[in-house]
Design a protein around this motif. Structure first.
Motif, PDB file in Angstrom:
ATOM      1  N   ARG A  90      21.664  -4.075  13.075  1.00  0.00           N
ATOM      2  CA  ARG A  90      21.588  -4.756  14.373  1.00  0.00           C
ATOM      3  C   ARG A  90      20.160  -5.183  14.718  1.00  0.00           C
ATOM      4  O   ARG A  90      19.962  -6.045  15.574  1.00  0.00           O
ATOM      5  N   ASP A  91      19.167  -4.569  14.061  1.00  0.00           N
ATOM      6  CA  ASP A  91      17.767  -4.818  14.421  1.00  0.00           C
ATOM      7  C   ASP A  91      16.914  -5.429  13.321  1.00  0.00           C
ATOM      8  O   ASP A  91      15.712  -5.658  13.526  1.00  0.00           O
ATOM      9  N   HIS A  92      17.496  -5.696  12.151  1.00  0.00           N
ATOM     10  CA  HIS A  92      16.660  -6.251  11.085  1.00  0.00           C
ATOM     11  C   HIS A  92      17.504  -6.969  10.036  1.00  0.00           C
ATOM     12  O   HIS A  92      18.736  -6.867  10.037  1.00  0.00           O
ATOM     13  N   ALA A  93      16.799  -7.677   9.160  1.00  0.00           N
ATOM     14  CA  ALA A  93      17.451  -8.303   8.016  1.00  0.00           C
ATOM     15  C   ALA A  93      16.436  -8.412   6.885  1.00  0.00           C
ATOM     16  O   ALA A  93      15.248  -8.672   7.123  1.00  0.00           O
ATOM     17  N   VAL A  94      16.891  -8.195   5.675  1.00  0.00           N
ATOM     18  CA  VAL A  94      16.081  -8.417   4.482  1.00  0.00           C
ATOM     19  C   VAL A  94      16.753  -9.561   3.717  1.00  0.00           C
ATOM     20  O   VAL A  94      17.938  -9.488   3.403  1.00  0.00           O
ATOM     21  N   PHE A  95      16.004 -10.616   3.478  1.00  0.00           N
ATOM     22  CA  PHE A  95      16.583 -11.763   2.784  1.00  0.00           C
ATOM     23  C   PHE A  95      15.592 -12.315   1.770  1.00  0.00           C
ATOM     24  O   PHE A  95      14.408 -11.977   1.783  1.00  0.00           O
ATOM     25  N   ARG A  96      16.098 -13.153   0.875  1.00  0.00           N
ATOM     26  CA  ARG A  96      15.205 -13.736  -0.113  1.00  0.00           C
ATOM     27  C   ARG A  96      15.394 -15.239  -0.207  1.00  0.00           C
ATOM     28  O   ARG A  96      16.475 -15.776   0.034  1.00  0.00           O
ATOM     29  N   LYS A  97      14.309 -15.900  -0.543  1.00  0.00           N
ATOM     30  CA  LYS A  97      14.304 -17.353  -0.744  1.00  0.00           C
ATOM     31  C   LYS A  97      13.903 -17.610  -2.191  1.00  0.00           C
ATOM     32  O   LYS A  97      12.856 -17.132  -2.649  1.00  0.00           O
ATOM     33  N   VAL A  98      14.723 -18.362  -2.902  1.00  0.00           N
ATOM     34  CA  VAL A  98      14.437 -18.713  -4.289  1.00  0.00           C
ATOM     35  C   VAL A  98      14.162 -20.204  -4.374  1.00  0.00           C
ATOM     36  O   VAL A  98      15.011 -21.017  -4.003  1.00  0.00           O
ATOM     37  N   CYS A  99      12.972 -20.563  -4.834  1.00  0.00           N
ATOM     38  CA  CYS A  99      12.646 -21.971  -5.065  1.00  0.00           C
ATOM     39  C   CYS A  99      13.213 -22.362  -6.431  1.00  0.00           C
ATOM     40  O   CYS A  99      12.834 -21.783  -7.461  1.00  0.00           O
ATOM     41  N   ILE A 100      14.112 -23.350  -6.422  1.00  0.00           N
ATOM     42  CA  ILE A 100      14.729 -23.822  -7.652  1.00  0.00           C
ATOM     43  C   ILE A 100      13.659 -24.472  -8.526  1.00  0.00           C
ATOM     44  O   ILE A 100      12.814 -25.215  -8.020  1.00  0.00           O
ATOM     45  N   PRO A 101      13.650 -24.207  -9.846  1.00  0.00           N
ATOM     46  CA  PRO A 101      12.633 -24.808 -10.718  1.00  0.00           C
ATOM     47  C   PRO A 101      12.479 -26.311 -10.494  1.00  0.00           C
ATOM     48  O   PRO A 101      13.456 -27.053 -10.498  1.00  0.00           O
ATOM     49  N   PHE A 102      11.224 -26.730 -10.286  1.00  0.00           N
ATOM     50  CA  PHE A 102      10.935 -28.133  -9.991  1.00  0.00           C
ATOM     51  C   PHE A 102       9.711 -28.568 -10.797  1.00  0.00           C
ATOM     52  O   PHE A 102       8.631 -27.971 -10.683  1.00  0.00           O
ATOM     53  N   GLU A 103       9.868 -29.612 -11.615  1.00  0.00           N
ATOM     54  CA  GLU A 103       8.765 -30.122 -12.429  1.00  0.00           C
ATOM     55  C   GLU A 103       7.908 -31.061 -11.574  1.00  0.00           C
ATOM     56  O   GLU A 103       8.293 -32.187 -11.286  1.00  0.00           O
ATOM     57  N   TYR A 104       6.744 -30.578 -11.155  1.00  0.00           N
ATOM     58  CA  TYR A 104       5.891 -31.361 -10.265  1.00  0.00           C
ATOM     59  C   TYR A 104       4.800 -32.127 -10.999  1.00  0.00           C
ATOM     60  O   TYR A 104       4.156 -33.017 -10.435  1.00  0.00           O
ATOM     61  N   SER A 105       4.578 -31.807 -12.282  1.00  0.00           N
ATOM     62  CA  SER A 105       3.685 -32.583 -13.139  1.00  0.00           C
ATOM     63  C   SER A 105       4.039 -32.236 -14.584  1.00  0.00           C
ATOM     64  O   SER A 105       4.882 -31.369 -14.836  1.00  0.00           O
ATOM     65  N   ARG A 106       3.408 -32.912 -15.507  1.00  0.00           N
ATOM     66  CA  ARG A 106       3.752 -32.708 -16.912  1.00  0.00           C
ATOM     67  C   ARG A 106       3.547 -31.249 -17.329  1.00  0.00           C
ATOM     68  O   ARG A 106       2.449 -30.691 -17.170  1.00  0.00           O
ATOM     69  N   ASP A 107       4.631 -30.657 -17.844  1.00  0.00           N
ATOM     70  CA  ASP A 107       4.634 -29.267 -18.313  1.00  0.00           C
ATOM     71  C   ASP A 107       4.348 -28.249 -17.213  1.00  0.00           C
ATOM     72  O   ASP A 107       4.036 -27.093 -17.491  1.00  0.00           O
ATOM     73  N   ARG A 108       4.464 -28.663 -15.954  1.00  0.00           N
ATOM     74  CA  ARG A 108       4.302 -27.749 -14.837  1.00  0.00           C
ATOM     75  C   ARG A 108       5.600 -27.709 -14.041  1.00  0.00           C
ATOM     76  O   ARG A 108       6.004 -28.704 -13.436  1.00  0.00           O
ATOM     77  N   VAL A 109       6.235 -26.556 -14.070  1.00  0.00           N
ATOM     78  CA  VAL A 109       7.514 -26.379 -13.368  1.00  0.00           C
ATOM     79  C   VAL A 109       7.373 -25.198 -12.419  1.00  0.00           C
ATOM     80  O   VAL A 109       7.250 -24.048 -12.852  1.00  0.00           O
ATOM     81  N   PHE A 110       7.398 -25.488 -11.132  1.00  0.00           N
ATOM     82  CA  PHE A 110       7.233 -24.419 -10.148  1.00  0.00           C
ATOM     83  C   PHE A 110       8.566 -23.757  -9.832  1.00  0.00           C
ATOM     84  O   PHE A 110       9.595 -24.416  -9.670  1.00  0.00           O
TER      85      PHE A 110
END
Length: 282
Positions: A150-170
């Protein structure tokens, strides 16, 4: 794909008058289906179905059953909120956390907000940037709940793999603690990757939080998948409510691996606190 009713294809009578003369037609008298039509219908019903489609429908039904059910823990384990949900999937972005307390969580991807509500309470936090934000290396993400009371929550956020430059996938895996009494969301544990071919970093052992009289305790001992390679880590953090009931209420962090004030807001406290966008009552 949307299914259009027959009314979408029907022309108004006035338009038909211009073509062939239209008058108010009487409704056709229903005719009994012929034996051949009934046989064809039975053949269609008995035809083998695509196993993938069957499994997808069954999975969707299980998620919706968990979402509507009274078992809170089952709901947390089944429901995943996706930032790229369509307008038709808006209902998938709302979930009761503790149904008996009318405690609910909502994801608003168009604003990058995560919203927590209870009767008389609404807390809105900035979790991500809005869609299309220039330079955003986490354009798509999902959110799921691990634990709540009733007083809290534990949650997670997952960033889906994203290629933002050559050979760099965050990609990243972040765990958060939300406290109702202080209207605070703090980062508990974070791991990121940015090399092509990397696997999503996971927390092993799983993240768990204990409730204390004045807040929470977070103990985690394992190998953290650091950016420069695995690192042994022993987290012993205590989160304490400060100035409860006042406008400047907060949730402080102390690292018990250090004596006294040395452990206050140490590196293991992650220092990440989500921006509070809206608070009701103020």
């Amino acid at each position: 794909m949307k299914t259009l009713s027959s009314s979408h294809f029907a022309l108004p009578c006035l338009a038909l008058l211009l073509l062939s003369g239209c008058s108010q037609a009487k409704e056709p008298v229903p005719q009994a289906a012929s034996p051949e039509t009934r046989r064809q219908a039975k053949d269609v019903a008995a035809a083998p179905q695509n196993p993938g489609e069957v499994a997808e429908r069954a999975g969707h039904a299980a998620v919706e059953q968990a979402r509507a059910g009274i078992d809170d823990k089952k709901r947390w384990s089944y429901v995943v909120m996706e930032s790229d949900a369509t307008a038709e999937e808006a209902d998938t972005l709302v979930m009761p956390l503790v149904k008996a307390a009318q405690f609910e969580m909502r994801l608003q991807p168009k604003d990058g907000h995560i919203v927590f509500t209870k009767p008389g309470i609404k807390h809105v936090f900035k979790l991500a940037g809005p869609p299309g934000l220039k330079g955003d290396i986490c354009p798509n993400y999902n959110v799921r709940v691990l634990d709540a009371s009733r007083d809290h929550a534990v949650f997670r956020k997952v960033c889906i793999p994203f290629e933002y430059s050559r050979d760099r996938v965050f990609m990243s895996n972040q765990f958060f603690l939300y406290d109702v009494q202080t209207a605070t969301v703090r980062t508990l544990w974070t791991a990121m990757r940015d090399q092509k071919g990397d696997r999503m970093p996971e927390a092993d052992p799983p993240i768990t939080v204990k409730i204390t009289a004045s807040g929470y305790r977070f103990d985690w001992a394992g190998v953290h998948p650091g950016e420069d390679g695995p690192v042994k880590m022993n987290i012993r953090n205590v989160y304490t409510r400060q100035k409860v009931g006042k406008p400047d209420a907060s949730l402080s962090c102390a690292d018990l691996n250090f004596p006294g004030k040395e452990g206050l807001e140490s590196e293991s406290c992650q220092t990440g606190i989500l921006t509070l966008v809206e608070k009701t009552p103020k």
